[in-house]
Design a protein around this motif. Structure first.
Motif, PDB file in Angstrom:
ATOM      1  N   ARG A  82       0.854  -1.190   0.000  1.00  0.00           N
ATOM      2  CA  ARG A  82       0.000   0.000   0.000  1.00  0.00           C
ATOM      3  C   ARG A  82       0.886   1.234   0.000  1.00  0.00           C
ATOM      4  NH1 ARG A  82      -5.137  -0.176   1.878  1.00  0.00           N
ATOM      5  NH2 ARG A  82      -5.158   1.933   1.023  1.00  0.00           N
ATOM      6  N   THR A  83       0.560   2.179  -0.886  1.00  0.00           N
ATOM      7  CA  THR A  83       1.351   3.406  -0.976  1.00  0.00           C
ATOM      8  C   THR A  83       0.452   4.623  -1.073  1.00  0.00           C
ATOM      9  OG1 THR A  83       1.488   3.503  -3.386  1.00  0.00           O
ATOM     10  CG2 THR A  83       3.106   2.119  -2.251  1.00  0.00           C
ATOM     11  N   GLY A  84       1.045   5.789  -0.830  1.00  0.00           N
ATOM     12  CA  GLY A  84       0.355   7.048  -1.022  1.00  0.00           C
ATOM     13  C   GLY A  84       0.661   7.621  -2.391  1.00  0.00           C
ATOM     14  N   PRO A  85       0.144   8.818  -2.698  1.00  0.00           N
ATOM     15  CA  PRO A  85       0.341   9.418  -4.024  1.00  0.00           C
ATOM     16  C   PRO A  85       1.810   9.652  -4.373  1.00  0.00           C
ATOM     17  CG  PRO A  85      -1.399  10.543  -2.804  1.00  0.00           C
ATOM     18  CD  PRO A  85      -0.733   9.623  -1.849  1.00  0.00           C
ATOM     19  N   THR A  86       2.652   9.878  -3.380  1.00  0.00           N
ATOM     20  CA  THR A  86       4.058  10.161  -3.647  1.00  0.00           C
ATOM     21  C   THR A  86       4.905   8.904  -3.744  1.00  0.00           C
ATOM     22  OG1 THR A  86       4.554  10.357  -1.269  1.00  0.00           O
ATOM     23  CG2 THR A  86       3.872  12.360  -2.428  1.00  0.00           C
ATOM     24  N   GLY A  87       4.285   7.727  -3.575  1.00  0.00           N
ATOM     25  CA  GLY A  87       5.038   6.475  -3.641  1.00  0.00           C
ATOM     26  C   GLY A  87       5.605   6.046  -2.307  1.00  0.00           C
ATOM     27  N   ARG A  88       5.249   6.752  -1.249  1.00  0.00           N
ATOM     28  CA  ARG A  88       5.725   6.371   0.074  1.00  0.00           C
ATOM     29  C   ARG A  88       4.820   5.291   0.657  1.00  0.00           C
ATOM     30  NH1 ARG A  88       9.660   8.210   3.031  1.00  0.00           N
ATOM     31  NH2 ARG A  88       9.667   8.018   5.303  1.00  0.00           N
ATOM     32  N   LEU A  89       5.429   4.317   1.336  1.00  0.00           N
ATOM     33  CA  LEU A  89       4.683   3.171   1.857  1.00  0.00           C
ATOM     34  C   LEU A  89       3.979   3.506   3.162  1.00  0.00           C
ATOM     35  CD1 LEU A  89       6.642   1.895  -0.209  1.00  0.00           C
ATOM     36  CD2 LEU A  89       6.913  -0.011   1.372  1.00  0.00           C
ATOM     37  N   TYR A  90       2.864   2.815   3.410  1.00  0.00           N
ATOM     38  CA  TYR A  90       2.211   2.856   4.711  1.00  0.00           C
ATOM     39  C   TYR A  90       2.852   1.752   5.557  1.00  0.00           C
ATOM     40  CZ  TYR A  90      -1.320   5.732   2.395  1.00  0.00           C
ATOM     41  OH  TYR A  90      -1.965   6.728   1.703  1.00  0.00           O
ATOM     42  N   GLU A 149      -2.753  -2.849  -6.478  1.00  0.00           N
ATOM     43  CA  GLU A 149      -3.820  -2.366  -7.347  1.00  0.00           C
ATOM     44  C   GLU A 149      -4.727  -1.358  -6.648  1.00  0.00           C
ATOM     45  OE1 GLU A 149      -5.981  -5.576  -9.025  1.00  0.00           O
ATOM     46  OE2 GLU A 149      -4.264  -6.419 -10.113  1.00  0.00           O
ATOM     47  N   ALA A 150      -5.015  -1.601  -5.367  1.00  0.00           N
ATOM     48  CA  ALA A 150      -5.890  -0.681  -4.631  1.00  0.00           C
ATOM     49  C   ALA A 150      -5.257   0.700  -4.532  1.00  0.00           C
ATOM     50  CB  ALA A 150      -6.180  -1.240  -3.237  1.00  0.00           C
ATOM     51  N   SER A 151      -3.953   0.737  -4.277  1.00  0.00           N
ATOM     52  CA  SER A 151      -3.259   2.018  -4.163  1.00  0.00           C
ATOM     53  C   SER A 151      -3.217   2.741  -5.502  1.00  0.00           C
ATOM     54  CB  SER A 151      -1.833   1.803  -3.646  1.00  0.00           C
ATOM     55  OG  SER A 151      -1.840   1.243  -2.349  1.00  0.00           O
ATOM     56  N   ILE A 152      -2.971   2.004  -6.575  1.00  0.00           N
ATOM     57  CA  ILE A 152      -2.916   2.607  -7.908  1.00  0.00           C
ATOM     58  C   ILE A 152      -4.250   3.254  -8.258  1.00  0.00           C
ATOM     59  CG2 ILE A 152      -2.712   2.101 -10.367  1.00  0.00           C
ATOM     60  CD1 ILE A 152      -0.696  -0.091  -9.637  1.00  0.00           C
ATOM     61  N   GLU A 153      -5.345   2.541  -8.002  1.00  0.00           N
ATOM     62  CA  GLU A 153      -6.674   3.068  -8.318  1.00  0.00           C
ATOM     63  C   GLU A 153      -7.004   4.300  -7.477  1.00  0.00           C
ATOM     64  OE1 GLU A 153     -10.208   3.613 -10.185  1.00  0.00           O
ATOM     65  OE2 GLU A 153      -8.566   2.265 -10.738  1.00  0.00           O
ATOM     66  N   LEU A 154      -6.729   4.223  -6.176  1.00  0.00           N
ATOM     67  CA  LEU A 154      -7.030   5.342  -5.279  1.00  0.00           C
ATOM     68  C   LEU A 154      -6.203   6.566  -5.640  1.00  0.00           C
ATOM     69  CD1 LEU A 154      -8.462   6.458  -2.813  1.00  0.00           C
ATOM     70  CD2 LEU A 154      -6.644   5.496  -1.384  1.00  0.00           C
ATOM     71  N   ASN A 155      -4.911   6.374  -5.905  1.00  0.00           N
ATOM     72  CA  ASN A 155      -4.042   7.500  -6.250  1.00  0.00           C
ATOM     73  C   ASN A 155      -4.449   8.121  -7.582  1.00  0.00           C
ATOM     74  OD1 ASN A 155      -2.578   7.041  -3.919  1.00  0.00           O
ATOM     75  ND2 ASN A 155      -1.086   5.729  -4.934  1.00  0.00           N
ATOM     76  N   LYS A 156      -4.937   7.282  -8.519  1.00  0.00           N
ATOM     77  CA  LYS A 156      -5.402   7.785  -9.808  1.00  0.00           C
ATOM     78  C   LYS A 156      -6.631   8.677  -9.620  1.00  0.00           C
ATOM     79  CE  LYS A 156      -7.091   6.205 -14.322  1.00  0.00           C
ATOM     80  NZ  LYS A 156      -7.442   5.019 -15.146  1.00  0.00           N
ATOM     81  N   GLN A 157      -7.553   8.236  -8.764  1.00  0.00           N
ATOM     82  CA  GLN A 157      -8.753   9.024  -8.497  1.00  0.00           C
ATOM     83  C   GLN A 157      -8.401  10.360  -7.853  1.00  0.00           C
ATOM     84  OE1 GLN A 157     -11.374   6.590  -6.166  1.00  0.00           O
ATOM     85  NE2 GLN A 157     -11.666   5.066  -7.785  1.00  0.00           N
ATOM     86  N   MET A 158      -7.439  10.343  -6.960  1.00  0.00           N
ATOM     87  CA  MET A 158      -7.016  11.578  -6.295  1.00  0.00           C
ATOM     88  C   MET A 158      -6.393  12.549  -7.296  1.00  0.00           C
ATOM     89  SD  MET A 158      -5.403  10.049  -2.754  1.00  0.00           S
ATOM     90  CE  MET A 158      -4.896  11.679  -2.186  1.00  0.00           C
ATOM     91  N   GLU A 159      -5.597  12.038  -8.225  1.00  0.00           N
ATOM     92  CA  GLU A 159      -4.973  12.892  -9.236  1.00  0.00           C
ATOM     93  C   GLU A 159      -6.024  13.500 -10.155  1.00  0.00           C
ATOM     94  OE1 GLU A 159      -2.159  10.477 -11.247  1.00  0.00           O
ATOM     95  OE2 GLU A 159      -0.725  10.436  -9.573  1.00  0.00           O
TER      96      GLU A 159
END
Length: 221
Positions: A82-90, A149-159
């Motif tokens: 799991r990652t955030g928009p900047t690619g940093r891990l949780y 995949e969950a992080s990619i989708e969420l970060n895409k929506q945020m962008e």
């Protein structure tokens, strides 16, 4: 208790070794698991043969693991996190996660204690990690950390949401210092000072009195 080890028990001893161990360790673990026997004179005669057999097993095992290590040189150990928009891990990637993935790739049990991560992994990217499989066989594996995949989708929506925001929306959500200062100054200008308020009240009272006097004069006439 003095025991003769029948199998390798890392890091305590190798097969064929004769060592003094605690009674509880011997009676509750080594003897029931048939990893060792009490070192009687009869059993000690087996020691040299056990060492030779164990050495042959270790050589065969090392050869097999070396083949595994050579295969991994051309592969990446892909870890999805799991990652955030900047690619940093949780969180961070652990040796347990890497060992589990290696076990899946090699179909062999990998001891997590053989995976030594030099520094915490908290971002996506490729990292070279030393791995020790068995005694005498080590390799440097490339761990590829990617967003799941969950992080990619969420970060895409945020962008996408951020791209659709107008400049006015951005200013409302994140006013600058100049905006805040201008608003404060405007509020100050709109609020009359104490002196001005008193003068206004006095002028109002005088106007009311003059109007009353004029009314009385007209009434007398």
């Amino acid at each position: 208790m003095k025991v003769l080890f029948l199998q390798d028990v890392r890091p305590t001893a190798r097969a064929g070794d004769v060592k003094e161990v605690k009674n509880g360790f011997a009676r509750n673990f080594l003897l029931p698991q048939k990893l060792a026997v009490q070192a009687t004179e009869h059993e000690l005669r087996r020691a040299s043969a056990l060492r030779a057999q164990a050495e042959d097993r270790r050589l065969a095992e090392a050869k097999e693991w070396q083949e595994v290590a050579d295969t991994l040189k051309d592969q990446k150990v892909r870890i999805e996190v799991r990652t955030g928009p900047t690619g940093r891990l949780y969180g961070s990637v652990t040796n347990t996660m890497i060992a589990a993935k290696l076990s899946e790739m090699t179909e062999r049990e990998i001891d997590r204690r053989g995976i030594q991560i030099p520094a915490p992994i908290r971002t996506v990217g490729d990292f070279k990690i030393p791995a020790r499989f068995v005694e005498g066989v080590s390799a440097t594996v490339v761990v590829e950390v990617v967003a799941d995949e969950a992080s990619i989708e969420l970060n895409k929506q945020m962008e996408e949401a951020q791209a659709q925001m107008t400049e006015e929306d951005t200013n409302v959500l994140d006013p600058s210092f100049e905006d805040v200062l201008a608003a404060a100054e405007a509020k100050i200008d709109e609020t009359p000072s104490e002196g001005e308020s008193e003068d206004s009240d006095d002028a109002s009272e005088e106007s009311t009195e003059e109007a009353s006097d004029d009314s009385e004069e007209k009434s007398e006439e």
